[in-house]
Design a protein around this motif. Structure first.
Motif, PDB file in Angstrom:
ATOM      1  N   HIS A 134       8.527   5.776  -2.385  1.00  0.00           N
ATOM      2  CA  HIS A 134       7.885   4.961  -3.423  1.00  0.00           C
ATOM      3  C   HIS A 134       8.336   3.507  -3.340  1.00  0.00           C
ATOM      4  O   HIS A 134       7.609   2.609  -3.749  1.00  0.00           O
ATOM      5  CB  HIS A 134       8.225   5.493  -4.819  1.00  0.00           C
ATOM      6  CG  HIS A 134       7.710   6.867  -5.097  1.00  0.00           C
ATOM      7  ND1 HIS A 134       6.410   7.253  -4.846  1.00  0.00           N
ATOM      8  CD2 HIS A 134       8.324   7.961  -5.627  1.00  0.00           C
ATOM      9  CE1 HIS A 134       6.249   8.511  -5.213  1.00  0.00           C
ATOM     10  NE2 HIS A 134       7.396   8.962  -5.680  1.00  0.00           N
ATOM     11  N   ASN A 163       5.425   0.703  -3.942  1.00  0.00           N
ATOM     12  CA  ASN A 163       4.038   1.116  -3.710  1.00  0.00           C
ATOM     13  C   ASN A 163       3.148   0.704  -4.881  1.00  0.00           C
ATOM     14  O   ASN A 163       3.498   0.918  -6.044  1.00  0.00           O
ATOM     15  CB  ASN A 163       3.944   2.635  -3.525  1.00  0.00           C
ATOM     16  CG  ASN A 163       4.617   3.105  -2.248  1.00  0.00           C
ATOM     17  OD1 ASN A 163       5.174   2.326  -1.493  1.00  0.00           O
ATOM     18  ND2 ASN A 163       4.555   4.397  -1.999  1.00  0.00           N
ATOM     19  N   ASN A 171       0.370   1.984  -5.877  1.00  0.00           N
ATOM     20  CA  ASN A 171      -0.392   3.052  -6.547  1.00  0.00           C
ATOM     21  C   ASN A 171       0.406   3.786  -7.628  1.00  0.00           C
ATOM     22  O   ASN A 171      -0.085   4.738  -8.221  1.00  0.00           O
ATOM     23  CB  ASN A 171      -0.875   4.073  -5.509  1.00  0.00           C
ATOM     24  CG  ASN A 171       0.277   4.840  -4.872  1.00  0.00           C
ATOM     25  OD1 ASN A 171       1.330   4.277  -4.587  1.00  0.00           O
ATOM     26  ND2 ASN A 171       0.088   6.123  -4.649  1.00  0.00           N
ATOM     27  N   ASN A 203       0.836  -1.193   0.000  1.00  0.00           N
ATOM     28  CA  ASN A 203       0.000   0.000   0.000  1.00  0.00           C
ATOM     29  C   ASN A 203       0.871   1.243   0.000  1.00  0.00           C
ATOM     30  O   ASN A 203       2.015   1.217   0.448  1.00  0.00           O
ATOM     31  CB  ASN A 203      -0.918   0.018   1.229  1.00  0.00           C
ATOM     32  CG  ASN A 203      -1.980  -1.071   1.138  1.00  0.00           C
ATOM     33  OD1 ASN A 203      -2.365  -1.470   0.047  1.00  0.00           O
ATOM     34  ND2 ASN A 203      -2.426  -1.554   2.272  1.00  0.00           N
ATOM     35  N   GLU A 204       0.296   2.355  -0.469  1.00  0.00           N
ATOM     36  CA  GLU A 204       1.036   3.613  -0.587  1.00  0.00           C
ATOM     37  C   GLU A 204       1.656   4.024   0.748  1.00  0.00           C
ATOM     38  O   GLU A 204       1.023   3.949   1.793  1.00  0.00           O
ATOM     39  CB  GLU A 204       0.080   4.730  -1.048  1.00  0.00           C
ATOM     40  CG  GLU A 204       0.773   6.066  -1.186  1.00  0.00           C
ATOM     41  CD  GLU A 204      -0.176   7.187  -1.570  1.00  0.00           C
ATOM     42  OE1 GLU A 204       0.318   8.288  -1.791  1.00  0.00           O
ATOM     43  OE2 GLU A 204      -1.397   6.960  -1.637  1.00  0.00           O
ATOM     44  N   ARG A 205       2.926   4.441   0.678  1.00  0.00           N
ATOM     45  CA  ARG A 205       3.605   5.049   1.826  1.00  0.00           C
ATOM     46  C   ARG A 205       3.892   6.496   1.450  1.00  0.00           C
ATOM     47  O   ARG A 205       4.355   6.767   0.345  1.00  0.00           O
ATOM     48  CB  ARG A 205       4.913   4.304   2.136  1.00  0.00           C
ATOM     49  CG  ARG A 205       4.671   2.871   2.598  1.00  0.00           C
ATOM     50  CD  ARG A 205       5.909   2.023   2.486  1.00  0.00           C
ATOM     51  NE  ARG A 205       6.273   1.806   1.079  1.00  0.00           N
ATOM     52  CZ  ARG A 205       7.265   1.019   0.689  1.00  0.00           C
ATOM     53  NH1 ARG A 205       7.985   0.370   1.575  1.00  0.00           N
ATOM     54  NH2 ARG A 205       7.551   0.878  -0.587  1.00  0.00           N
TER      55      ARG A 205
END
Length: 198
Positions: A38, A54, A56, A32-34
């Motif tokens: 990236h 990531n 996304n 999941n996005e952090r």
């Protein structure tokens, strides 16, 4: 693995990337996005190498990020853990890995000059290259965020940490903004992504 990679990478880059992952026993995790990064590389106790990216990211940013982390892996294998993380050795390794991929079969024509320019002296993050970062954003899924340079002076916005700012004047390349709760001034890169408060 190739079916997973096809979801995240430009189609013509899949075979080359798959070979790199196999050659260096990379355990690739898509997460999941952090907000802070990236991607990430770390050597595992069992001798394998783990890279997290990531989920996304658009295919072009995903590819650049993955190659960035593979460059860290190669520097670790060839020079050990005490090499400067984004120093000359890493830059040369990153350039060498990216060079065969910088072509119109993989990247859109309009990105190629910006990518070529970036890789003359790659930085620790493609986000610090505001021109490239803004060009790459055109391929992202739509979000409710804006770049600082897009919003008018006097606009209030917030960051993911909840802090609220007001945009003030443009300095040479960056934008001066005031944090409302403290009155302190901060400067933001033009490609900082923020949420505008209505």
């Amino acid at each position: 693995m190739s079916s997973v990679l096809q979801t995240y990478l430009p189609a013509k880059a899949v075979t080359s990337v798959e070979e790199l992952l196999k050659t260096y026993s990379v355990h690739l995790k898509i997460v999941n996005e952090r907000q802070s990064k990236h991607g990430d590389y770390r050597p595992m106790p069992d001798g394998r190498h783990q890279i997290t990216i990531n989920a996304n990211l658009n295919p072009y940013r995903f590819l650049i990020t993955l190659i960035h982390e593979i460059a860290h892996l190669l520097v670790f294998i060839n020079y050990g853990q005490h090499t400067k993380p984004h120093g000359r050795v890493w830059k040369l390794t990153f350039q060498k890995l990216m060079l065969p991929l910088i072509n119109p079969q993989i990247f859109p024509e309009k990105l190629l000059p910006l990518i070529a320019k970036h890789f003359k002296n790659p930085r620790a993050s493609s986000d610090t290259d505001s021109q490239l970062s803004i060009a790459l954003k055109a391929y992202d899924q739509p979000t409710d965020k804006n770049y600082i340079f897009e919003i008018p002076e006097g606009t209030q916005f917030c960051l993911p940490n909840g802090k609220i700012f007001i945009k003030e004047e443009k300095l040479r390349k960056r934008y001066k903004c005031r944090e409302l709760s403290t009155g302190k001034h901060y400067v933001f890169q033009p490609n900082a992504q923020v949420e505008v408060l209505k």
